[in-house]
Scaffold this motif. Sequence first.
Motif, PDB file in Angstrom:
ATOM      1  N   THR A 390       0.819  -1.213   0.000  1.00  0.00           N
ATOM      2  CA  THR A 390       0.000   0.000   0.000  1.00  0.00           C
ATOM      3  C   THR A 390       0.854   1.266   0.000  1.00  0.00           C
ATOM      4  O   THR A 390       0.503   2.266  -0.647  1.00  0.00           O
ATOM      5  CB  THR A 390      -0.947   0.013   1.209  1.00  0.00           C
ATOM      6  OG1 THR A 390      -0.200  -0.226   2.413  1.00  0.00           O
ATOM      7  CG2 THR A 390      -2.028  -1.039   1.074  1.00  0.00           C
ATOM      8  N   MET A 391       1.983   1.241   0.695  1.00  0.00           N
ATOM      9  CA  MET A 391       2.854   2.417   0.714  1.00  0.00           C
ATOM     10  C   MET A 391       3.476   2.645  -0.665  1.00  0.00           C
ATOM     11  O   MET A 391       3.582   3.778  -1.128  1.00  0.00           O
ATOM     12  CB  MET A 391       3.946   2.263   1.775  1.00  0.00           C
ATOM     13  CG  MET A 391       3.419   2.277   3.194  1.00  0.00           C
ATOM     14  SD  MET A 391       4.666   2.732   4.431  1.00  0.00           S
ATOM     15  CE  MET A 391       4.742   4.509   4.234  1.00  0.00           C
ATOM     16  N   TRP A 392       3.877   1.581  -1.314  1.00  0.00           N
ATOM     17  CA  TRP A 392       4.459   1.723  -2.649  1.00  0.00           C
ATOM     18  C   TRP A 392       3.407   2.129  -3.678  1.00  0.00           C
ATOM     19  O   TRP A 392       3.697   2.883  -4.610  1.00  0.00           O
ATOM     20  CB  TRP A 392       5.139   0.424  -3.050  1.00  0.00           C
ATOM     21  CG  TRP A 392       6.480   0.246  -2.384  1.00  0.00           C
ATOM     22  CD1 TRP A 392       7.082   1.111  -1.515  1.00  0.00           C
ATOM     23  CD2 TRP A 392       7.379  -0.856  -2.529  1.00  0.00           C
ATOM     24  NE1 TRP A 392       8.294   0.624  -1.099  1.00  0.00           N
ATOM     25  CE2 TRP A 392       8.510  -0.593  -1.714  1.00  0.00           C
ATOM     26  CE3 TRP A 392       7.341  -2.039  -3.249  1.00  0.00           C
ATOM     27  CZ2 TRP A 392       9.580  -1.461  -1.613  1.00  0.00           C
ATOM     28  CZ3 TRP A 392       8.421  -2.919  -3.157  1.00  0.00           C
ATOM     29  CH2 TRP A 392       9.522  -2.635  -2.350  1.00  0.00           C
ATOM     30  N   PHE A 393       2.194   1.634  -3.517  1.00  0.00           N
ATOM     31  CA  PHE A 393       1.099   2.040  -4.407  1.00  0.00           C
ATOM     32  C   PHE A 393       0.910   3.553  -4.343  1.00  0.00           C
ATOM     33  O   PHE A 393       0.816   4.237  -5.374  1.00  0.00           O
ATOM     34  CB  PHE A 393      -0.187   1.314  -3.999  1.00  0.00           C
ATOM     35  CG  PHE A 393      -1.386   1.651  -4.845  1.00  0.00           C
ATOM     36  CD1 PHE A 393      -1.700   0.888  -5.957  1.00  0.00           C
ATOM     37  CD2 PHE A 393      -2.211   2.722  -4.519  1.00  0.00           C
ATOM     38  CE1 PHE A 393      -2.813   1.194  -6.740  1.00  0.00           C
ATOM     39  CE2 PHE A 393      -3.315   3.038  -5.294  1.00  0.00           C
ATOM     40  CZ  PHE A 393      -3.614   2.274  -6.413  1.00  0.00           C
ATOM     41  N   SER A 394       0.850   4.077  -3.138  1.00  0.00           N
ATOM     42  CA  SER A 394       0.687   5.519  -2.964  1.00  0.00           C
ATOM     43  C   SER A 394       1.888   6.282  -3.513  1.00  0.00           C
ATOM     44  O   SER A 394       1.734   7.318  -4.170  1.00  0.00           O
ATOM     45  CB  SER A 394       0.493   5.847  -1.475  1.00  0.00           C
ATOM     46  OG  SER A 394       0.307   7.225  -1.283  1.00  0.00           O
ATOM     47  N   GLY A 395       3.085   5.762  -3.256  1.00  0.00           N
ATOM     48  CA  GLY A 395       4.293   6.432  -3.730  1.00  0.00           C
ATOM     49  C   GLY A 395       4.350   6.547  -5.242  1.00  0.00           C
ATOM     50  O   GLY A 395       4.766   7.572  -5.785  1.00  0.00           O
ATOM     51  N   VAL A 396       3.900   5.508  -5.948  1.00  0.00           N
ATOM     52  CA  VAL A 396       3.917   5.516  -7.419  1.00  0.00           C
ATOM     53  C   VAL A 396       2.984   6.598  -7.969  1.00  0.00           C
ATOM     54  O   VAL A 396       3.347   7.358  -8.880  1.00  0.00           O
ATOM     55  CB  VAL A 396       3.529   4.133  -7.970  1.00  0.00           C
ATOM     56  CG1 VAL A 396       3.242   4.203  -9.469  1.00  0.00           C
ATOM     57  CG2 VAL A 396       4.643   3.130  -7.698  1.00  0.00           C
ATOM     58  N   ILE A 483       7.892   5.422  -0.795  1.00  0.00           N
ATOM     59  CA  ILE A 483       8.824   4.360  -1.187  1.00  0.00           C
ATOM     60  C   ILE A 483       9.716   3.947  -0.013  1.00  0.00           C
ATOM     61  O   ILE A 483       9.892   2.757   0.269  1.00  0.00           O
ATOM     62  CB  ILE A 483       9.693   4.811  -2.376  1.00  0.00           C
ATOM     63  CG1 ILE A 483       8.810   5.161  -3.585  1.00  0.00           C
ATOM     64  CG2 ILE A 483      10.700   3.731  -2.733  1.00  0.00           C
ATOM     65  CD1 ILE A 483       7.958   4.020  -4.084  1.00  0.00           C
ATOM     66  N   VAL A 484      10.270   4.938   0.705  1.00  0.00           N
ATOM     67  CA  VAL A 484      11.174   4.636   1.826  1.00  0.00           C
ATOM     68  C   VAL A 484      10.410   3.938   2.959  1.00  0.00           C
ATOM     69  O   VAL A 484      10.915   2.989   3.568  1.00  0.00           O
ATOM     70  CB  VAL A 484      11.840   5.930   2.333  1.00  0.00           C
ATOM     71  CG1 VAL A 484      12.625   5.673   3.620  1.00  0.00           C
ATOM     72  CG2 VAL A 484      12.765   6.501   1.262  1.00  0.00           C
ATOM     73  N   GLY A 485       9.177   4.415   3.245  1.00  0.00           N
ATOM     74  CA  GLY A 485       8.390   3.776   4.294  1.00  0.00           C
ATOM     75  C   GLY A 485       8.118   2.317   3.995  1.00  0.00           C
ATOM     76  O   GLY A 485       8.151   1.465   4.892  1.00  0.00           O
ATOM     77  N   GLY A 486       7.856   2.004   2.730  1.00  0.00           N
ATOM     78  CA  GLY A 486       7.647   0.617   2.346  1.00  0.00           C
ATOM     79  C   GLY A 486       8.884  -0.237   2.558  1.00  0.00           C
ATOM     80  O   GLY A 486       8.783  -1.414   2.949  1.00  0.00           O
ATOM     81  N   LEU A 487      10.058   0.322   2.327  1.00  0.00           N
ATOM     82  CA  LEU A 487      11.301  -0.414   2.536  1.00  0.00           C
ATOM     83  C   LEU A 487      11.493  -0.789   4.005  1.00  0.00           C
ATOM     84  O   LEU A 487      11.954  -1.893   4.327  1.00  0.00           O
ATOM     85  CB  LEU A 487      12.497   0.417   2.052  1.00  0.00           C
ATOM     86  CG  LEU A 487      12.623   0.608   0.542  1.00  0.00           C
ATOM     87  CD1 LEU A 487      13.755   1.582   0.218  1.00  0.00           C
ATOM     88  CD2 LEU A 487      12.870  -0.734  -0.157  1.00  0.00           C
ATOM     89  N   PHE A 488      11.135   0.116   4.918  1.00  0.00           N
ATOM     90  CA  PHE A 488      11.256  -0.190   6.347  1.00  0.00           C
ATOM     91  C   PHE A 488      10.353  -1.356   6.746  1.00  0.00           C
ATOM     92  O   PHE A 488      10.653  -2.093   7.680  1.00  0.00           O
ATOM     93  CB  PHE A 488      10.892   1.046   7.190  1.00  0.00           C
ATOM     94  CG  PHE A 488      11.951   2.107   7.197  1.00  0.00           C
ATOM     95  CD1 PHE A 488      13.263   1.798   7.515  1.00  0.00           C
ATOM     96  CD2 PHE A 488      11.635   3.428   6.896  1.00  0.00           C
ATOM     97  CE1 PHE A 488      14.244   2.781   7.519  1.00  0.00           C
ATOM     98  CE2 PHE A 488      12.599   4.417   6.902  1.00  0.00           C
ATOM     99  CZ  PHE A 488      13.917   4.093   7.220  1.00  0.00           C
ATOM    100  N   GLY A 489       9.241  -1.516   6.033  1.00  0.00           N
ATOM    101  CA  GLY A 489       8.309  -2.594   6.352  1.00  0.00           C
ATOM    102  C   GLY A 489       8.903  -3.983   6.225  1.00  0.00           C
ATOM    103  O   GLY A 489       8.423  -4.928   6.864  1.00  0.00           O
ATOM    104  N   PHE A 490       9.955  -4.131   5.406  1.00  0.00           N
ATOM    105  CA  PHE A 490      10.583  -5.437   5.230  1.00  0.00           C
ATOM    106  C   PHE A 490      11.184  -5.977   6.522  1.00  0.00           C
ATOM    107  O   PHE A 490      11.402  -7.182   6.663  1.00  0.00           O
ATOM    108  CB  PHE A 490      11.680  -5.357   4.162  1.00  0.00           C
ATOM    109  CG  PHE A 490      11.162  -5.428   2.751  1.00  0.00           C
ATOM    110  CD1 PHE A 490      10.850  -6.645   2.168  1.00  0.00           C
ATOM    111  CD2 PHE A 490      10.965  -4.267   2.011  1.00  0.00           C
ATOM    112  CE1 PHE A 490      10.365  -6.715   0.874  1.00  0.00           C
ATOM    113  CE2 PHE A 490      10.485  -4.321   0.704  1.00  0.00           C
ATOM    114  CZ  PHE A 490      10.176  -5.550   0.137  1.00  0.00           C
ATOM    115  N   TYR A 491      11.492  -5.111   7.473  1.00  0.00           N
ATOM    116  CA  TYR A 491      12.198  -5.531   8.681  1.00  0.00           C
ATOM    117  C   TYR A 491      11.272  -5.813   9.857  1.00  0.00           C
ATOM    118  O   TYR A 491      11.742  -6.175  10.942  1.00  0.00           O
ATOM    119  CB  TYR A 491      13.226  -4.461   9.066  1.00  0.00           C
ATOM    120  CG  TYR A 491      14.271  -4.246   8.001  1.00  0.00           C
ATOM    121  CD1 TYR A 491      15.371  -5.093   7.901  1.00  0.00           C
ATOM    122  CD2 TYR A 491      14.143  -3.215   7.061  1.00  0.00           C
ATOM    123  CE1 TYR A 491      16.321  -4.905   6.904  1.00  0.00           C
ATOM    124  CE2 TYR A 491      15.086  -3.022   6.059  1.00  0.00           C
ATOM    125  CZ  TYR A 491      16.172  -3.873   5.987  1.00  0.00           C
ATOM    126  OH  TYR A 491      17.112  -3.697   4.998  1.00  0.00           O
TER     127      TYR A 491
END
Length: 517
Positions: A390-396, A483-491
């Motif tokens: 969802t964060m990446w969807f919004s970022g795009v 985009i950056v917020g979505g990356l943090f979600g991986f952890y």
Amino acid sequence: MPSENLLDHRDLQEPLILPTNEKSNGPEKLTIDDMLQKYCGEFGKWQLRHFILTSLAWALEAFHTMVMIFADRQPRRLCTGPGCQTHPEVCGLSPGSWEWVGGPGSSTVAEWGLVCANKYKVGLVQALFFFGCMIGAGIFGHLSDSSLGRKGSLTIICLSNGILGCLTALAPNYSIYTLLRFLSGLSSGGVGVCAFVLATEPIGPSKRGVAGMSTFYFFSTGIALLSGIAYIFQSWRSLYVASSIPSIIFITVVIPFISESPRWYLVRGKAKEAMEVMKHMAQVNGRTIPQDVELVVDDNIANKSKETEGIQGSLIDVLKSPITRVRLFLAILINFCCAIVYYGLSLNVVNLETNLYLNVLLNAVAEMPAFTLTAIMLDKFGRKPLTIGTMWFSGVFCLLGSMMKSYGIWKILRMICGILGIFGMAGTYNLLFIYTVELFPTVVRNAALGCVTQASQMGAILAPFVVVMGTRFPFVVFTVCGIVGGLFGFYLPETLNRPLYDTMVGMEEGEAIWNNA
């Protein structure tokens, strides 16, 4: 003969062999989740009513938060003299050559001249409101975990919001207005923390995720209703009164029918009160709790040693544990990025040069299908992948919005990109509340959620300043944050189908079992 006398006088009502579930083992001990699943029902009539009544507070928060979009807007100008038509801005125009449509009372901008060199004051008062929210989230996060409880904190919050909102309508100047908005933020910041936890804690584990996602329908509905209220009350002073009175009504009409959380009762050593809530819940749901059932927290050691004094926790305990410390750090970063995008896109409608009331309504409506889709996918794909997606969807879509022009069809396309950006980030914002609740045990849940909410408010503080920096630059900032917020979600760990722990020890032991399974 003596033996016969003993046999003759034996209590014939006493069973020769004790059943295994009675005196030999004592009462059946169950956690809240176990009792919900086994006896009370995970989401029956009691939970449905309690959930709806408690979640109405979200609509009130939408009133107090988003009222700034309309109260602090810059109205259209009406030319009354020569030279006015050739200037796109009011700066540099001679006095008397123009006037505000709707008069000086239409907004704070018109009444106090918050344009040109004073334009920053619009962003400042909005930022101070969110700064108050950040502080209030921490204060009420602690109070709702400790002395006041969830219901007591929510009552004080709504009372303060109603009174301060009405006082704001009487503000004689910009300075008093700013102070009152800051104070309103102090109370508004605790609404989400208290209402969300109070609404979801009595719900069983298999239903809690979907129910939690549904709380944000109330917030979006509040925004949609606010656009209608603002259309009717176009004076900023009357708008503040109209948007504050519902909080007073909520206290008198709704709060008396809301129950305190049984989880809060239990961890505070009030097992009797917790059991009373559970019994009433079971009764309304058409079920029965047996007499030999006892509520316990999931930390058996703590339950034996602190049964009467209760178990307490604080943010210090969260930071001491390696598990919760990392979770808190990541949750703070993700919520910070999410808030910049969500509140930024909400406030950015003033830059889109479209119908303000319609645009706010469309944004609110766009959030609702986002909640539905995320609720459907929540238990299918899990919290972690959904947060990232969802964060990446919004970022795009924010990236696409940054490429649009400010005229013609491009202006409409940019508005659509903003709506789709809201669509994605609203789903994230909603999901993060559920995710955060599941990441931390009951004893520190509101303290952690309050801290995470503070991070959200820090993002919200920056959002107004981003918005006043033009039309394209805000979309660039929103893209990076998504985009950056979505990356943090991986952890972050996945919490799907894991128990909702009550204590720090119970969580650490439970996580060890899950990780070794």
